[in-house]
Design an enzyme around this catalytic site. Structure first.
Site, short mmCIF file in Angstrom:
data_model
loop_
_atom_site.label_atom_id
_atom_site.label_comp_id
_atom_site.label_asym_id
_atom_site.label_seq_id
_atom_site.Cartn_x
_atom_site.Cartn_y
_atom_site.Cartn_z
N GLU A 42 4.92 -2.93 1.15
CA GLU A 42 4.91 -3.37 -0.12
C GLU A 42 4.72 -2.40 -0.82
O GLU A 42 3.50 -1.73 -0.99
CB GLU A 42 3.80 -4.42 -0.19
CG GLU A 42 3.85 -5.03 -1.67
CD GLU A 42 2.54 -5.86 -1.86
OE1 GLU A 42 2.23 -5.88 -2.97
OE2 GLU A 42 2.19 -6.56 -0.90
N ARG A 46 1.94 0.91 -8.93
CA ARG A 46 0.84 1.52 -9.32
C ARG A 46 1.03 2.99 -9.30
O ARG A 46 0.34 3.75 -9.66
CB ARG A 46 -0.40 1.17 -8.46
CG ARG A 46 -1.06 -0.17 -8.50
CD ARG A 46 -2.06 -0.27 -7.36
NE ARG A 46 -2.35 -1.97 -7.00
CZ ARG A 46 -3.15 -2.38 -6.21
NH1 ARG A 46 -3.89 -1.48 -5.40
NH2 ARG A 46 -3.09 -3.61 -5.99
N LYS A 130 1.22 -15.62 -3.19
CA LYS A 130 0.19 -14.38 -2.83
C LYS A 130 -1.02 -15.08 -3.46
O LYS A 130 -1.09 -15.73 -4.43
CB LYS A 130 0.42 -13.09 -3.60
CG LYS A 130 -0.47 -11.90 -3.48
CD LYS A 130 -0.20 -10.90 -4.39
CE LYS A 130 -1.50 -9.75 -4.45
NZ LYS A 130 -0.83 -8.75 -5.23
#
Length: 216
Positions: A42, A46, A130
């Site tokens: 994943e 960021r 999630k």
């Protein structure tokens, strides 16, 4: 495609969160995940190296399933898919990103933390989401509580998940995989110790594999 991607994640049981510090580390890091028995990454937005890193992994380590993390916008979603990602993970429930993913048949795991978030995902026809930040929002206890009113939902808990509690999360009936940065220790990534990352991935897989087998 959507169901097959989720099925692959559920089969592995571990989804490593990767924040790239350079484009150059993308391929050796992906190879380390694959060697450790966890061929999925994943790649989080960021980092400014996310898109280029995804492309390199797509081209050079095709056995690794690419997922985009920390997806905030439709533009990021589209760029990630164009770079080779098969799925998207968002930090919160963003209807515009979810709609885009559904329209384009891309697997989407929207971030949920409270029942209202889960309800939004359910209303969109999603049955996988999630759960973030897991530890801050009650962890295992909250997931157990959610299993009653949302019996059809299954979660990927991240945020506070590590080797010490991954098995406890995975044992829950409404958890299909656990995620986080723990399979990629920061110190090992910083010095390019790819063997240490592979070993940590093996440890994570050893924790969850028997639980996954028992659920079948």
């Amino acid at each position: 495609m959507t169901d097959s991607v989720i099925a692959e994640l559920a089969k592995l049981g571990v989804v490593p969160l990767v924040t790239l510090h350079s484009v150059e580390e993308a391929v050796p890091l992906a190879r380390a995940l694959e060697a450790g028995g966890v061929p999925v990454a994943e790649i989080t937005f960021r980092s400014p190296y996310a898109i280029e890193g995804m492309k390199h992994i797509r081209d050079e380590v095709p056995g690794v399933i690419l997922i985009a993390g920390t997806v905030h916008t439709k533009e990021q979603a589209e760029a990630a898919v164009n770079a080779g990602c098969k799925g998207l993970v968002t930090p919160a429930f963003d209807e515009s990103v979810v709609d885009w993913a559904l329209e384009h048949d891309v697997a989407i795991l929207p971030g949920t933390a409270v029942p209202s978030d889960v309800e939004k995902a359910y209303d969109q026809g999603l049955r996988y989401a999630k759960f973030f930040p897991a530890a801050a929002y009650g962890g295992v206890k909250t997931l157990k509580a959610l299993s009653g009113p949302f019996a059809e939902m299954s979660f990927l808990p991240t945020g506070g998940v590590d080797l010490s509690n991954a098995a406890e999360y995975m044992a829950l009936g409404n958890v299909f995989a656990v995620g986080g940065s723990f399979p990629v220790p920061a110190k090992a990534q910083a010095v390019g110790d790819w063997q240490a990352i592979s070993e940590t991935c093996r440890m994570a897989r050893d924790l969850v594999a028997p639980i996954i087998a028992a659920k079948r």
